[in-house]
Design an enzyme around this catalytic site. Structure first.
Site, PDB file in Angstrom:
ATOM      1  N   HIS A 152     -81.576 -38.495  44.977  1.00 35.11           N
ATOM      2  CA  HIS A 152     -80.016 -37.530  44.562  1.00 35.11           C
ATOM      3  C   HIS A 152     -79.614 -36.763  45.774  1.00 35.11           C
ATOM      4  CE1 HIS A 152     -80.969 -38.423  40.179  1.00 35.11           C
ATOM      5  NE2 HIS A 152     -78.776 -38.385  40.257  1.00 35.11           N
ATOM      6  N   LYS A 156     -77.628 -31.653  44.681  1.00 34.53           N
ATOM      7  CA  LYS A 156     -78.272 -31.517  43.166  1.00 34.53           C
ATOM      8  C   LYS A 156     -78.669 -30.196  43.331  1.00 34.53           C
ATOM      9  CE  LYS A 156     -79.957 -34.319  39.586  1.00 34.53           C
ATOM     10  NZ  LYS A 156     -78.736 -33.424  39.039  1.00 34.53           N
TER      11      LYS A 156
END
Length: 261
Positions: A152, A156
């Site tokens: 990600h 995040k």
């Protein structure tokens, strides 16, 4: 028209969800919510979402009627807004990740009053992946090692991703493995030979990656991999809006994406 409120309206997911609702002919955005003190309170959500003036101001409370609320915020905010939904008889859909067992317990209690859905990932492809990964694990058995790798963007906050955790949970349910004993998170040092009943989860944070998930089934002389790659947040935003429309019409209870699909 399904009346939809959004909590966490100014986040990466929230802005796209608001934009899609404003452009949708079947739904009406009635509230764009953010926490007190947020810099965008009082601003037009359409302008914040980048699609032009909408006439709806970002606020801290649901003042207009709503059939369902979509939440992409933080665990504490998700529970708080769900309690508000229960008081107002508004269905609740959340894609917030990082929820603890206690948060889940509270939301399960709330679902006795209103329809609720909790899902770490609302894309059609990922939910098919949950099912396929579980089936593959059951068929291949203990001769294949299972590793889950998720990637990600650098911003995040939680790790591993809720989707990676759900993949591991689905595999455990299908194979009889214990979620507490058989899942590990990364490896370091001299750890010895890999046990056959282990599921490894590894988190990568890099640049602006929306979300990639791979499940690796490694056997002797062969390897199978299934991968889902999200190209845009709209994949999840569309899924959230679609899901909200369905959950808005349900009776009280806790629902899953399997129920939606």
């Amino acid at each position: 028209m399904i009346k939809i409120a959004v909590n966490g309206a100014c986040g990466r997911m929230g802005t796209r969800i608001c934009a899609l609702i404003l452009e949708d002919k079947e739904s009406d955005l009635t509230a764009a919510l953010e926490h007190p003190g947020h810099v965008s309170i009082g601003k037009d959500i359409g302008l914040v979402a980048g699609i032009g003036e909408s006439g709806l101001k970002i606020s801290t409370a649901m003042e207009n009627p709503a059939d369902v609320l979509i939440d992409f915020s933080s665990p504490e905010s998700a529970v708080n807004i769900a309690e508000c939904c229960a008081k107002k008889n508004v269905a609740f859909v959340t894609g917030t990740t990082g929820l603890t067992p206690l948060h889940h317990e509270k939301l399960l209690e709330i679902s006795k009053k209103i329809p609720c859905l909790i899902s770490p990932n609302m894309s059609l492809g990922v939910n098919v992946m949950f099912s396929v990964a579980a089936q593959m694990a059951k068929i291949l058995g203990k001769d294949f090692d299972i590793e889950i790798i998720e990637t990600h963007h650098r911003h995040k906050k939680d790790s591993p991703s809720g989707t990676a955790l759900r993949l591991a949970e689905k595999i455990c349910d299908a194979t009889g493995l214990d979620k507490e004993k058989n899942i590990i998170y990364g490896r370091q040092g001299i750890i010895g030979e890999r046990p056959s009943n282990q599921i490894g989860i590894h988190a990568v944070r890099s640049g602006d990656v929306i979300g990639d998930h791979t499940v690796v089934f490694g056997g002797l002389g062969e390897r199978l991999e299934i991968t889902h790659k999200a190209h845009t947040r709209d994949t999840f935003a569309r899924g959230a809006v679609y899901t909200a429309k369905i959950i808005a019409k349900k009776n009280p209870g806790m629902y899953t994406m399997s129920d939606v699909l």
